[in-house]
Design an enzyme around this catalytic site. Structure first.
Site, PDB file in Angstrom:
ATOM      1  N   ASP A  63      41.480  68.272  42.211  1.00 15.67           N
ATOM      2  CA  ASP A  63      40.900  68.995  41.082  1.00 15.67           C
ATOM      3  C   ASP A  63      41.701  68.650  39.834  1.00 15.67           C
ATOM      4  O   ASP A  63      42.789  68.075  39.929  1.00 15.67           O
ATOM      5  CB  ASP A  63      40.989  70.511  41.364  1.00 15.67           C
ATOM      6  CG  ASP A  63      40.457  71.345  40.205  1.00 15.67           C
ATOM      7  OD1 ASP A  63      39.334  71.081  39.757  1.00 15.67           O
ATOM      8  OD2 ASP A  63      41.178  72.251  39.736  1.00 15.67           O
ATOM      9  N   SER A  64      41.167  69.035  38.690  1.00 15.66           N
ATOM     10  CA  SER A  64      41.888  68.806  37.440  1.00 15.66           C
ATOM     11  C   SER A  64      43.150  69.669  37.350  1.00 15.66           C
ATOM     12  O   SER A  64      44.028  69.385  36.544  1.00 15.66           O
ATOM     13  CB  SER A  64      40.976  69.146  36.266  1.00 15.66           C
ATOM     14  OG  SER A  64      40.503  70.478  36.400  1.00 15.66           O
ATOM     15  N   TYR A  70      39.791  68.740  32.457  1.00 19.11           N
ATOM     16  CA  TYR A  70      38.901  67.569  32.522  1.00 19.11           C
ATOM     17  C   TYR A  70      37.600  67.834  31.743  1.00 19.11           C
ATOM     18  O   TYR A  70      36.926  66.895  31.335  1.00 19.11           O
ATOM     19  CB  TYR A  70      38.511  67.266  33.974  1.00 19.11           C
ATOM     20  CG  TYR A  70      39.519  66.475  34.793  1.00 19.11           C
ATOM     21  CD1 TYR A  70      40.799  66.204  34.340  1.00 19.11           C
ATOM     22  CD2 TYR A  70      39.145  65.993  36.044  1.00 19.11           C
ATOM     23  CE1 TYR A  70      41.705  65.487  35.124  1.00 19.11           C
ATOM     24  CE2 TYR A  70      40.030  65.267  36.837  1.00 19.11           C
ATOM     25  CZ  TYR A  70      41.312  65.022  36.375  1.00 19.11           C
ATOM     26  OH  TYR A  70      42.186  64.318  37.156  1.00 19.11           O
ATOM     27  N   GLY A  71      37.255  69.104  31.632  1.00 21.38           N
ATOM     28  CA  GLY A  71      35.945  69.469  31.075  1.00 21.38           C
ATOM     29  C   GLY A  71      35.656  68.897  29.704  1.00 21.38           C
ATOM     30  O   GLY A  71      34.499  68.705  29.341  1.00 21.38           O
ATOM     31  N   CYS A 111      36.497  69.471  41.871  1.00 22.86           N
ATOM     32  CA  CYS A 111      36.277  69.742  40.450  1.00 22.86           C
ATOM     33  C   CYS A 111      34.874  69.275  40.055  1.00 22.86           C
ATOM     34  O   CYS A 111      34.531  68.102  40.241  1.00 22.86           O
ATOM     35  CB  CYS A 111      37.328  68.952  39.676  1.00 22.86           C
ATOM     36  SG  CYS A 111      37.179  69.022  37.914  1.00 22.86           S
ATOM     37  N   ASN A 112      34.079  70.155  39.518  1.00 23.14           N
ATOM     38  CA  ASN A 112      32.725  69.781  39.094  1.00 23.14           C
ATOM     39  C   ASN A 112      32.750  68.690  38.024  1.00 23.14           C
ATOM     40  O   ASN A 112      31.948  67.761  38.059  1.00 23.14           O
ATOM     41  CB  ASN A 112      32.003  71.006  38.522  1.00 23.14           C
ATOM     42  CG  ASN A 112      31.443  71.901  39.591  1.00 23.14           C
ATOM     43  OD1 ASN A 112      30.284  71.789  39.962  1.00 23.14           O
ATOM     44  ND2 ASN A 112      32.269  72.779  40.114  1.00 23.14           N
ATOM     45  N   GLU A 128      42.006  81.478  32.828  1.00 27.74           N
ATOM     46  CA  GLU A 128      43.410  81.078  33.003  1.00 27.74           C
ATOM     47  C   GLU A 128      44.368  82.046  32.310  1.00 27.74           C
ATOM     48  O   GLU A 128      45.511  82.189  32.713  1.00 27.74           O
ATOM     49  CB  GLU A 128      43.624  79.653  32.508  1.00 27.74           C
ATOM     50  CG  GLU A 128      42.989  78.689  33.478  1.00 27.74           C
ATOM     51  CD  GLU A 128      43.331  77.246  33.232  1.00 27.74           C
ATOM     52  OE1 GLU A 128      43.833  76.920  32.153  1.00 27.74           O
ATOM     53  OE2 GLU A 128      43.074  76.439  34.144  1.00 27.74           O
ATOM     54  N   CYS A 159      31.594  75.432  38.192  1.00 29.84           N
ATOM     55  CA  CYS A 159      32.982  75.181  37.789  1.00 29.84           C
ATOM     56  C   CYS A 159      33.910  75.929  38.739  1.00 29.84           C
ATOM     57  O   CYS A 159      33.610  77.051  39.149  1.00 29.84           O
ATOM     58  CB  CYS A 159      33.185  75.662  36.349  1.00 29.84           C
ATOM     59  SG  CYS A 159      34.894  75.543  35.791  1.00 29.84           S
ATOM     60  N   THR A 160      35.030  75.265  39.048  1.00 33.82           N
ATOM     61  CA  THR A 160      35.977  75.838  40.021  1.00 33.82           C
ATOM     62  C   THR A 160      36.480  77.236  39.649  1.00 33.82           C
ATOM     63  O   THR A 160      36.841  78.009  40.517  1.00 33.82           O
ATOM     64  CB  THR A 160      37.236  74.946  40.086  1.00 33.82           C
ATOM     65  OG1 THR A 160      37.688  74.694  38.759  1.00 33.82           O
ATOM     66  CG2 THR A 160      36.943  73.658  40.795  1.00 33.82           C
ATOM     67  N   HIS A 161      36.533  77.513  38.338  1.00 40.11           N
ATOM     68  CA  HIS A 161      37.124  78.787  37.904  1.00 40.11           C
ATOM     69  C   HIS A 161      36.166  79.975  38.031  1.00 40.11           C
ATOM     70  O   HIS A 161      36.602  81.111  38.104  1.00 40.11           O
ATOM     71  CB  HIS A 161      37.547  78.683  36.433  1.00 40.11           C
ATOM     72  CG  HIS A 161      38.748  77.826  36.207  1.00 40.11           C
ATOM     73  ND1 HIS A 161      38.819  76.529  36.657  1.00 40.11           N
ATOM     74  CD2 HIS A 161      39.931  78.076  35.586  1.00 40.11           C
ATOM     75  CE1 HIS A 161      39.990  76.018  36.296  1.00 40.11           C
ATOM     76  NE2 HIS A 161      40.675  76.939  35.651  1.00 40.11           N
TER      77      HIS A 161
HETATM   78  N1  DGL Z   1      37.978  72.056  37.488  1.00 43.86           N
HETATM   79  C1  DGL Z   1      37.086  71.986  36.338  1.00 43.86           C
HETATM   80  C2  DGL Z   1      35.628  72.027  36.820  1.00 43.86           C
HETATM   81  O1  DGL Z   1      35.312  72.490  37.907  1.00 43.86           O
HETATM   82  C3  DGL Z   1      37.343  73.091  35.351  1.00 43.86           C
HETATM   83  C4  DGL Z   1      38.609  72.957  34.575  1.00 43.86           C
HETATM   84  C5  DGL Z   1      38.664  71.714  33.713  1.00 43.86           C
HETATM   85  O2  DGL Z   1      37.954  71.610  32.696  1.00 43.86           O
HETATM   86  O3  DGL Z   1      39.433  70.840  34.067  1.00 43.86           O
HETATM   87  O4  DGL Z   1      34.760  71.595  36.104  1.00 43.86           O
END
Ligand code: DGL
Length: 289
Positions: free
Chosen positions: A31-32, A63-64, A94-95, A175, A207-209
């Site tokens: 993941d990011s 990463y987004g 990570c999406n 976060e 999204c993971t969050h």
């Molecule tokens: N892990 C990213 C996702 O699922 C979210 C956080 C990011 O932007 O890196 O898209």
């Protein structure tokens, strides 16, 4: 793919390696950052026998908002790390990374490991259960602008109308620990009431969050909209895939879990409690030094 990126991609190709047919080999999850721990947690809960190696690219978080080429180059480097640890599976948790790099990673990894992402299982679930309906999607700018969910849903010909909205404030909000207070309530309500998401029967948390604010989202819709948590969908489909390929770990030894990050701060380690439900020790593995 730009020429510059193509060049670096060719240079970092790892030596040929035999495919992993060892059920006791670990599942590599990346993941990011630490948000992907929501996916690792779902996998660990459903498949407690599996050895896990988690890599969070905290040096490049988030990463987004990054370009596709940048995310692709990070993803390849992380795959090299996971392949060097002989992972039987690489799961892109990570999406945003899956949206930008899934096809590239799959081609790159070839037969050396099975590659999964959070997107395909979610699309499979949505097309089975919501054919002919309007489905909403919230995610990062990268995920939404890639239109990866639209394309994959279209391919299934389930007559689903996908209504997508980028919700970039949600990641920093979560976060910062704003999960069940006035601020999070306002932000969630503001996004979910946008015209882009009207008249939907289901909403994908892309999204993971977002599983961390699922309760608030469910409460907002008052049972009128089904809220789809991709971390659960991905753990289930991973289990089916491992059974199908006879790679399910049936060993009686306790599973090992290792958590690596590309940059370390105490803040990341503290936040693991939010995403995994328990405090974890993060090990710094500086892929980019
Ligand atoms: N892990 C990213 C996702 O699922 C979210 C956080 C990011 O932007 O890196 O898209």
């Amino acid at each position: 793919m730009s020429d510059l990126f193509k060049a670096s991609f060719e240079i970092i190709l790892p030596p040929a390696q035999e495919p992993i047919h060892n059920s006791e080999a670990p599942i590599g999850i990346f993941d990011s950052g630490i948000g992907g721990l929501t996916v690792a947690k779902a996998v660990h809960e459903l498949l407690p026998n599996e050895n896990l190696i988690y890599f969070g690219d905290t040096a490049h978080l988030p990463y987004g908002d990054k370009s596709t080429a940048a995310i692709q180059s990070y993803a390849i480097k992380i795959c090299n790390f996971l392949l060097s640890r002989r992972c039987k599976v690489i799961l892109i948790a990570c999406n945003s990374a899956a949206a930008a790099a899934f096809d590239l990673v799959k081609t790159y990894v070839g037969s050396k490991a099975h590659v999964f992402s959070v997107i395909e299982p979610t699309v499979a679930l949505v097309t089975q259960r919501f054919a002919g309906k309007n489905v909403g999607l919230i995610g990062t700018k990268q995920t939404v602008s890639s239109a990866v969910y639209e394309h994959q849903i279209e391919q299934e010909r389930a007559n689903i109308h996908l209504k997508a909205l980028a919700t970039p404030l949600l990641v920093p909000m979560i976060e910062e620990g704003f999960i069940t207070n006035r601020v999070s309530h306002e932000v969630i309500e503001n996004y979910l009431s946008r015209p882009e998401l009207t008249d939907i029967q289901a909403l994908i948390l892309g999204c993971t969050h977002y599983p961390l604010i699922k309760k608030e989202i469910v409460a907002y819709y008052q049972q009128q909209v089904e809220v789809i948590d991709s971390s659960e969908a991905v753990a289930h489909s991973l289990k089916v895939a491992l059974e199908h390929t006879q790679l399910l770990n049936k060993a009686s030894t306790p599973a090992s879990m290792q958590f690596y990050v590309s940059d370390y701060t105490e803040g990341f380690e503290k936040a693991t409690q939010i995403f995994f439900g328990e405090a974890l020790h993060l090990e710094k593995f500086p892929l980019w030094d």
